[in-house]
Design an enzyme around this catalytic site. Sequence first.
Site, short mmCIF file in Angstrom:
data_model
loop_
_atom_site.label_atom_id
_atom_site.label_comp_id
_atom_site.label_asym_id
_atom_site.label_seq_id
_atom_site.Cartn_x
_atom_site.Cartn_y
_atom_site.Cartn_z
NE ARG A 111 -2.22 2.39 -8.94
CZ ARG A 111 -3.39 1.93 -7.80
NH1 ARG A 111 -4.37 1.40 -8.79
NH2 ARG A 111 -2.56 1.55 -6.98
CD GLN B 191 -8.55 -0.62 -2.46
OE1 GLN B 191 -8.76 -0.16 -1.04
NE2 GLN B 191 -7.48 -0.02 -3.55
CG ASP C 167 -1.99 -4.95 -8.11
OD1 ASP C 167 -1.89 -5.77 -7.30
OD2 ASP C 167 -2.25 -3.88 -8.41
#
Length: 367
Positions: free
Chosen positions: A91, A204, A245
Site C-alpha cells: 500500500r 471503516q 497515514d
Amino acid sequence: MKIGNVPYRSVWVDQDDGWSVHIFDQTRLPWALDVLRLTERDQVAQAIRTMQVRGAPLIGAVAAYGLALALRVDASDAAMEHDAALLAETRPTAINLRWAIDRMLARLRPLPAEARVAAAYDEAGRICDEDVAQNEAIGRHGLSLIQDIATRRGAGATVNILTHCNAGWIATVDWGTALAPIYMAHDSGLKVHVWVDETRPRNQGAALTAWELGSHGVPHTVVVDNAGGHLMQHGAVDLVIVGTDRVTRGGDVANKIGTYLKALAAHDNGVPFWVALPSTTIDWSVTDGLTEIPIEERAGAEVTSVTGQTADGRIETVQVTPPGSGAANPAFDVTPARLVTGLITERGLCAASQAGLAELFPDHARA
Ligand SMILES: CSC[C@@H](O)[C@@H](O)C(=O)COP(=O)(O)O
C-alpha cells in the site's frame, strides 16, 4: 483493548508455535470476529492489499512480521531485500509501512543470515510494543483537549467529538490514535459522544469505529459522510479528531478520503480540528503534502458496491450503481496544515507546522 473481557492486540504471535502471526480479518467486522493465522509472506502481502489488516500503524507492524515469516524461508541478502521491497509496496500512502520495513532492514542487514529470523521477530515485537506505548501517550495528551472543553462547557455537559474513518485500536497495535483520547475520556468518567462518519466507500467508520466504540461502551452515532458540515453549523460538534497515514514535515495531513472536507467545514465553523499520530507517521522527507504524498487509487468496485449483513446472517456485497457506470476511488486526501488546529503526538500537542514539529522532534527536524 478488550473484546468481552479478554484483552487483545490487533496482531500477535502464536503462543504455542512461537512463529505464526495472528490478525483479525477486518473485512468481516463487525459481523464476524474471525482470526486469521498468517504463515507466509504472500499471505501477509495479500492481507494488507485486501485490507484484512489496515490502518497506518497496524500495516507497518504486520509487514514487519511478514518479513520475519519470509526470512524463515530464505534469510539471504538477496531474498531479504526482495521480500522487504515486495511488502513495502503493498500500500503506497501510509508511511508507517515503509518506516517499519526500513527499521527492520537497518537491524537485519548487518547480521549473518542465521541470526536474522530471531532478530526479525524481536524487532517486530519492539515495533508493536512501541506503537502501544506511543498510542497510550497520545491518548493522555489528547485527553487534556477533551477535559478543557468539558470544563468550559460546565458540569454534566457532554463533549461531542466527530471522527472520520477508523483510527482506533484495530488500526494500530492497541489503543488507536484518534480514539485513544476518547477511550481515556470515557474511562475517566467524562461524558463523551462520538459522531462516527460512515466513511464510504469501505465504511471503516460504520463498521469498525462503531464496533470498537460500542464494544467499549462509548456513546456514539453513525452519520453519513456528508452530515458533518450540517452538524457543525448547528453547534453539535465540539471537536474533530482524526488519524492520519502520513504527515509532512510542515504539518500537511494525508488521511482517508473526505478528511479534507471535514477540515474545511470545521474551519468555516470555528470547530477545532486535531490530528492524532505517532511520530512513525511523520515523513520528514516530504514538504508539500499535495504534490509529494502518493494517493492510493483503489478498485472502482469498492465504490459501486457495498457489503453488509442480510437479515438471515449472510455477509453479502451488492451493487449500488447501474452496470455501465464507471467509478473513481482515490482512497486518501491531503488536508493542508493551515486547516489543522494542531497535532496530538506521543510527545505532546503541537502546531501543524514545521516549527511546531521541530520543537517536539528536534533531532528529526534537523536531519
Ligand atoms: C491510526 S490509523 C490512521 C489512518 O490510517 C486512518 O485514519 C486511515 O485513513 C486508514 O485508512 P485505511 O485505508 O482504512 O487503511
